[in-house]
Design a protein around this motif. Sequence first.
Motif, PDB file in Angstrom:
ATOM      1  N   VAL A  37       0.879  -1.250  -0.088  1.00 47.93           N
ATOM      2  CA  VAL A  37      -0.124   0.098   0.063  1.00 47.93           C
ATOM      3  C   VAL A  37       0.892   1.327  -0.085  1.00 47.93           C
ATOM      4  CG1 VAL A  37      -1.529   1.260   1.433  1.00 47.93           C
ATOM      5  CG2 VAL A  37      -1.920  -1.169   1.224  1.00 47.93           C
ATOM      6  N   LEU A  38       1.791   1.269   1.013  1.00 48.89           N
ATOM      7  CA  LEU A  38       2.608   2.581   0.983  1.00 48.89           C
ATOM      8  C   LEU A  38       3.261   2.845  -0.338  1.00 48.89           C
ATOM      9  CD1 LEU A  38       4.302   1.982   4.484  1.00 48.89           C
ATOM     10  CD2 LEU A  38       2.355   3.176   3.747  1.00 48.89           C
ATOM     11  N   VAL A  39       4.137   1.618  -0.991  1.00 50.98           N
ATOM     12  CA  VAL A  39       4.694   1.923  -2.388  1.00 50.98           C
ATOM     13  C   VAL A  39       3.703   2.316  -3.385  1.00 50.98           C
ATOM     14  CG1 VAL A  39       5.920   0.859  -4.007  1.00 50.98           C
ATOM     15  CG2 VAL A  39       6.444   0.023  -1.827  1.00 50.98           C
ATOM     16  N   ALA A  40       2.603   1.699  -3.369  1.00 44.72           N
ATOM     17  CA  ALA A  40       1.421   2.313  -4.402  1.00 44.72           C
ATOM     18  C   ALA A  40       1.360   3.580  -4.093  1.00 44.72           C
ATOM     19  CB  ALA A  40       0.356   1.245  -4.363  1.00 44.72           C
ATOM     20  N   VAL A  41       0.806   4.114  -3.080  1.00 46.31           N
ATOM     21  CA  VAL A  41       0.611   5.384  -2.896  1.00 46.31           C
ATOM     22  C   VAL A  41       1.662   6.212  -3.047  1.00 46.31           C
ATOM     23  CG1 VAL A  41      -0.172   7.200  -0.966  1.00 46.31           C
ATOM     24  CG2 VAL A  41      -1.147   4.840  -1.015  1.00 46.31           C
ATOM     25  N   GLY A  42       2.888   6.007  -2.796  1.00 42.29           N
ATOM     26  CA  GLY A  42       4.111   6.581  -3.178  1.00 42.29           C
ATOM     27  C   GLY A  42       4.174   6.775  -4.516  1.00 42.29           C
ATOM     28  N   ARG A  43       3.918   5.794  -5.225  1.00 38.90           N
ATOM     29  CA  ARG A  43       4.377   6.047  -6.851  1.00 38.90           C
ATOM     30  C   ARG A  43       3.010   7.128  -7.432  1.00 38.90           C
ATOM     31  NH1 ARG A  43       5.533   0.946 -10.519  1.00 38.90           N
ATOM     32  NH2 ARG A  43       5.622   2.760 -11.775  1.00 38.90           N
ATOM     33  N   VAL A  44       1.881   6.886  -6.764  1.00 33.92           N
ATOM     34  CA  VAL A  44       0.614   7.689  -7.360  1.00 33.92           C
ATOM     35  C   VAL A  44       0.908   9.016  -6.799  1.00 33.92           C
ATOM     36  CG1 VAL A  44      -1.701   7.892  -7.924  1.00 33.92           C
ATOM     37  CG2 VAL A  44      -0.717   5.589  -7.789  1.00 33.92           C
ATOM     38  N   TYR A  45       0.936   9.155  -5.533  1.00 35.90           N
ATOM     39  CA  TYR A  45       0.780  10.496  -4.912  1.00 35.90           C
ATOM     40  C   TYR A  45       2.289  11.210  -4.476  1.00 35.90           C
ATOM     41  CZ  TYR A  45      -3.991   9.420  -5.109  1.00 35.90           C
ATOM     42  OH  TYR A  45      -5.310   8.922  -5.538  1.00 35.90           O
ATOM     43  N   GLY A  46       3.131  10.420  -4.452  1.00 30.79           N
ATOM     44  CA  GLY A  46       4.369  10.985  -3.882  1.00 30.79           C
ATOM     45  C   GLY A  46       5.048  11.946  -4.738  1.00 30.79           C
ATOM     46  N   GLY A  47       5.907  12.540  -4.193  1.00 32.39           N
ATOM     47  CA  GLY A  47       7.076  13.544  -5.056  1.00 32.39           C
ATOM     48  C   GLY A  47       7.806  12.799  -5.908  1.00 32.39           C
ATOM     49  N   ILE A 106      -2.524  -2.675  -6.278  1.00 31.91           N
ATOM     50  CA  ILE A 106      -2.991  -1.627  -5.730  1.00 31.91           C
ATOM     51  C   ILE A 106      -3.080  -0.281  -6.366  1.00 31.91           C
ATOM     52  CG2 ILE A 106      -3.126  -0.329  -3.498  1.00 31.91           C
ATOM     53  CD1 ILE A 106      -1.937  -2.727  -1.933  1.00 31.91           C
ATOM     54  N   ARG A 107      -1.644  -0.115  -6.937  1.00 34.24           N
ATOM     55  CA  ARG A 107      -1.500   1.094  -7.757  1.00 34.24           C
ATOM     56  C   ARG A 107      -2.572   1.301  -9.039  1.00 34.24           C
ATOM     57  NH1 ARG A 107       1.526   2.932 -12.554  1.00 34.24           N
ATOM     58  NH2 ARG A 107       2.355   0.718 -12.849  1.00 34.24           N
ATOM     59  N   GLY A 108      -2.791  -0.021  -9.612  1.00 31.30           N
ATOM     60  CA  GLY A 108      -3.866  -0.005 -10.891  1.00 31.30           C
ATOM     61  C   GLY A 108      -5.225   0.441 -10.131  1.00 31.30           C
ATOM     62  N   ALA A 109      -5.467  -0.246  -9.009  1.00 32.30           N
ATOM     63  CA  ALA A 109      -6.840   0.027  -8.289  1.00 32.30           C
ATOM     64  C   ALA A 109      -6.849   1.380  -8.039  1.00 32.30           C
ATOM     65  CB  ALA A 109      -7.104  -0.765  -7.322  1.00 32.30           C
ATOM     66  N   ILE A 110      -5.814   2.000  -7.512  1.00 32.73           N
ATOM     67  CA  ILE A 110      -5.889   3.590  -7.300  1.00 32.73           C
ATOM     68  C   ILE A 110      -6.268   4.385  -8.454  1.00 32.73           C
ATOM     69  CG2 ILE A 110      -4.703   5.486  -6.382  1.00 32.73           C
ATOM     70  CD1 ILE A 110      -3.162   3.613  -4.305  1.00 32.73           C
ATOM     71  N   MET A 141      -8.802  -0.696  -2.416  1.00 28.46           N
ATOM     72  CA  MET A 141      -8.303  -1.916  -1.935  1.00 28.46           C
ATOM     73  C   MET A 141      -9.446  -2.798  -2.191  1.00 28.46           C
ATOM     74  SD  MET A 141      -5.577  -1.477  -0.399  1.00 28.46           S
ATOM     75  CE  MET A 141      -5.266  -3.150   0.399  1.00 28.46           C
ATOM     76  N   ARG A 142     -10.763  -2.497  -2.368  1.00 25.37           N
ATOM     77  CA  ARG A 142     -11.885  -3.538  -2.652  1.00 25.37           C
ATOM     78  C   ARG A 142     -11.597  -4.242  -4.027  1.00 25.37           C
ATOM     79  NH1 ARG A 142     -17.231  -0.204  -0.574  1.00 25.37           N
ATOM     80  NH2 ARG A 142     -18.247  -2.411  -1.050  1.00 25.37           N
ATOM     81  N   ARG A 143     -11.215  -3.055  -4.982  1.00 24.27           N
ATOM     82  CA  ARG A 143     -11.032  -3.523  -6.305  1.00 24.27           C
ATOM     83  C   ARG A 143      -9.698  -4.441  -6.751  1.00 24.27           C
ATOM     84  NH1 ARG A 143     -12.757   2.259  -9.595  1.00 24.27           N
ATOM     85  NH2 ARG A 143     -14.658   2.329  -8.721  1.00 24.27           N
ATOM     86  N   ALA A 144      -8.903  -4.041  -5.607  1.00 21.66           N
ATOM     87  CA  ALA A 144      -7.456  -4.974  -5.974  1.00 21.66           C
ATOM     88  C   ALA A 144      -7.684  -6.238  -5.187  1.00 21.66           C
ATOM     89  CB  ALA A 144      -6.613  -4.155  -5.265  1.00 21.66           C
ATOM     90  N   ILE A 145      -8.897  -6.695  -4.589  1.00 19.18           N
ATOM     91  CA  ILE A 145      -8.886  -7.901  -4.041  1.00 19.18           C
ATOM     92  C   ILE A 145      -8.592  -9.313  -4.920  1.00 19.18           C
ATOM     93  CG2 ILE A 145     -10.530  -9.624  -2.952  1.00 19.18           C
ATOM     94  CD1 ILE A 145     -11.705  -7.282  -1.405  1.00 19.18           C
ATOM     95  N   PRO A 146      -9.027  -9.352  -6.054  1.00 18.25           N
ATOM     96  CA  PRO A 146      -8.358 -10.574  -6.701  1.00 18.25           C
ATOM     97  C   PRO A 146      -7.241 -10.526  -7.110  1.00 18.25           C
ATOM     98  CG  PRO A 146     -10.512  -9.275  -7.802  1.00 18.25           C
ATOM     99  CD  PRO A 146     -10.148  -8.278  -6.598  1.00 18.25           C
ATOM    100  N   GLY A 147      -6.628  -9.520  -7.321  1.00 16.04           N
ATOM    101  CA  GLY A 147      -5.151  -9.431  -7.456  1.00 16.04           C
ATOM    102  C   GLY A 147      -4.339  -9.744  -6.372  1.00 16.04           C
TER     103      GLY A 147
END
Length: 239
Positions: A37-47, A106-110, A141-147
């Motif tokens: 989760v942290l890595v996915a958020v960092g890739r989408v919203y991080g600097g 998770i990144r794809g779901a975000i 997270m709900r959309r990422a459950i299958p993966g």
Amino acid sequence: MDADFLINILLPALWGGLLVTLKLIVLSAPFGLLFGVLVAVGRVYGGKGVNLLCRFFVGFVKGCPLLLLLFILYFGLPSIGIYLTALSASIIGFICCNSAYNSEYIRGAILSVKEGQMVAASALGMTKTQAIRYVVLPQAMRRAIPGLSNEFIYLIKYSSLAYMITLIELTGAGKLVFSKYFEPDVFMMIGAVYLALVTITTICANALERKLSIPGTPGHSVKIKNPAKIKKNNKKTTG
């Protein structure tokens, strides 16, 4: 395979190995999800710097075979003064691998959550962190459950690689029994245990996916408990 060998030798050995396998999974999966989760958020919203660091981590883990990563952690780190037990090296390796692949799901779901929801959250006075935590991540997270469930199943199978760095988990325990008694059915028993673990995981993941599916999406189904009663009430209303 005679009953005496099965009851007194094979089953106790596999039971001990299964407990180690379950320990590996229980300790690796939660941290793999959290870091994912942290890595996915960092890739989408991080600097820019955070994004680059996360991309490097994911790229390195995806490009490095898991077995090689375990060898580096267990056999390579002592050369720079870091000594890990086989269990610790296995858990760290599995967390790295699991989190890297989880982050991609998770990144794809975000990214599938509409941008307008961040704008709406901002209009309600939420900070960027609050909007990610309370608006974007619950949906993603709900959309990422299958993966994520697929990755959890892979983790169960990855655990057999820990035997290569001397950890006696399920596969390792069976291999030791085979080396001593040369009974080929040992591997059939190991396969049956892994199949049971994967089957149980799949059933639980499917139930969780149905429970948390987002209304209006293809995977969501609405159960009507008493359609005849609803139809009767509709007739009364319209009549």
